[in-house]
Design a protein around this motif. Structure first.
Motif, PDB file in Angstrom:
ATOM      1  N   GLY A   1       0.787  -1.220   0.000  1.00 31.55           N
ATOM      2  CA  GLY A   1       0.000   0.000   0.000  1.00 31.55           C
ATOM      3  C   GLY A   1       0.821   1.273   0.000  1.00 31.55           C
ATOM      4  O   GLY A   1       0.260   2.371  -0.068  1.00 31.55           O
ATOM      5  N   GLY A   2       2.140   1.152   0.062  1.00 31.29           N
ATOM      6  CA  GLY A   2       2.994   2.333   0.091  1.00 31.29           C
ATOM      7  C   GLY A   2       3.562   2.657  -1.279  1.00 31.29           C
ATOM      8  O   GLY A   2       3.494   1.855  -2.205  1.00 31.29           O
ATOM      9  N   GLU A   3       4.116   3.839  -1.395  1.00 33.33           N
ATOM     10  CA  GLU A   3       4.792   4.236  -2.629  1.00 33.33           C
ATOM     11  C   GLU A   3       6.065   4.977  -2.268  1.00 33.33           C
ATOM     12  O   GLU A   3       6.105   5.744  -1.296  1.00 33.33           O
ATOM     13  N   THR A   4       7.113   4.740  -3.018  1.00 38.14           N
ATOM     14  CA  THR A   4       8.403   5.361  -2.746  1.00 38.14           C
ATOM     15  C   THR A   4       8.488   6.719  -3.423  1.00 38.14           C
ATOM     16  O   THR A   4       8.297   6.835  -4.632  1.00 38.14           O
ATOM     17  N   LEU A   5       8.766   7.757  -2.638  1.00 40.59           N
ATOM     18  CA  LEU A   5       8.881   9.117  -3.153  1.00 40.59           C
ATOM     19  C   LEU A   5      10.322   9.480  -3.488  1.00 40.59           C
ATOM     20  O   LEU A   5      10.575  10.306  -4.362  1.00 40.59           O
ATOM     21  N   ALA A   6      11.262   8.882  -2.777  1.00 44.50           N
ATOM     22  CA  ALA A   6      12.679   9.184  -3.004  1.00 44.50           C
ATOM     23  C   ALA A   6      13.505   8.057  -2.422  1.00 44.50           C
ATOM     24  O   ALA A   6      13.056   7.334  -1.524  1.00 44.50           O
ATOM     25  N   GLU A   7      14.686   7.887  -2.946  1.00 41.64           N
ATOM     26  CA  GLU A   7      15.655   6.946  -2.384  1.00 41.64           C
ATOM     27  C   GLU A   7      16.976   7.685  -2.246  1.00 41.64           C
ATOM     28  O   GLU A   7      17.550   8.145  -3.238  1.00 41.64           O
TER      29      GLU A   7
END
Length: 293
Positions: free
Chosen positions: A156-162
């Protein structure tokens, strides 16, 4: 002759300045690139000056554009404030936003400022804690939105930055040169085990000089040059600086900044706040540190 500035065109102009280009601005505004370009052309015609320098690969502001930008921001802020306070369709209620303390800055204050300008009747309860705690609160339904710092992204999450972790210490400090290396971390900090493992692999002895539940205690100790700490690139505090160790300390692991939004029935402003957070991270692209080689 009465001459009026088009607020829609001003909004597009500011979006271009923030995004660094017409294409990205158009995506944020949900408009076509040609529509945004036409708005800027009309704005330039009304003012009789060029606002964008299109000769370079990346769109830049002309001197006139730089002068207009400050006015445009103030005009849009006032416009949004008036609209928010006068409209009968303004949303009311509370949003609970959870953010790890070490990534509150620099993104979140600007996001909250913009949300307040557009929806002044909405209250945002900002919870600052550790990723593990925030995920537990989110699972219980205590938060509408959370940001996390993790190795991976959960369901359910999404990655905005790494981003990579970087070593930080006191400005002009020397604690990073000491052996054993003196570390300062909170008990629940998700970064500490990865940092310790990196030091072990590099054969660098270390000791936990400051082990506290207080983030303020960690910051004070590091700024006093008693120990070193680590944060995600671009999240260094005002009284700390990145350690220029020249390869004498190991490179640290990368972490993902993830966004989780509750899927239960909620105010539409929750989705708007999530969109503002996404946009803020999309615009923020800090330079990677140079690796020693």
């Amino acid at each position: 002759m009465i001459r009026n500035l088009d607020m829609t065109a001003l909004r597009s102009f500011v979006a271009i300045a923030d995004a660094g280009g017409v294409t990205r601005a158009a995506g944020f505004l949900n408009l076509t690139q040609s529509a945004v370009s036409m708005q800027i052309k009309r704005l330039e015609e009304v003012l009789g000056v060029g606002l964008l320098d299109r000769s370079a690969r990346k769109v830049a502001l002309t001197a006139a554009g730089e002068q207009l930008l400050g006015y445009a921001r103030r005009m849009l802020t006032l416009n949004d404030e008036v609209f928010g306070r006068m409209t009968h369709e303004s949303y009311e209620g509370e949003i609970v936003l959870g953010v790890p303390h070490d990534i509150v800055y620099p993104v979140i204050p600007g996001v909250l400022r913009r949300l307040n300008a557009e929806y002044p009747r909405m209250r945002v309860n900002l919870l600052s804690s550790f990723t593990r705690i925030l995920k537990d609160q989110f699972a219980r339904g205590d938060c509408d939105i959370i940001l996390t710092t993790e190795d991976d992204v959960g369901q359910g999450g999404e990655t905005l930055a790494e981003l990579p972790l970087v070593w930080i210490g006191a400005p002009g400090g020397s604690a990073w040169k000491q052996r054993p290396l003196r570390l300062a971390y909170e008990h629940n900090c998700i970064f500490r085990q990865g940092v310790q493992a990196a030091l072990d692999r590099a054969g660098i002895p270390w000791e936990m000089a400051v082990d506290s539940d207080s983030t303020r205690a960690i910051e004070a100790s590091v700024s006093a040059d008693l120990a070193v700490h680590s944060v995600l690139l671009g999240c260094e505090g005002p009284y700390l600086e990145r350690v220029q160790h020249g390869g004498t300390l190991p490179e640290l692991p990368r972490k993902k900044i993830n966004l989780y939004v509750a899927d239960l029935s909620r105010s539409p402003v929750v989705d708007i706040l999530a969109g503002l957070i996404r946009h803020a991270y999309a615009l923020r692209q800090p330079a990677e540190p140079v690796r020693a080689g």
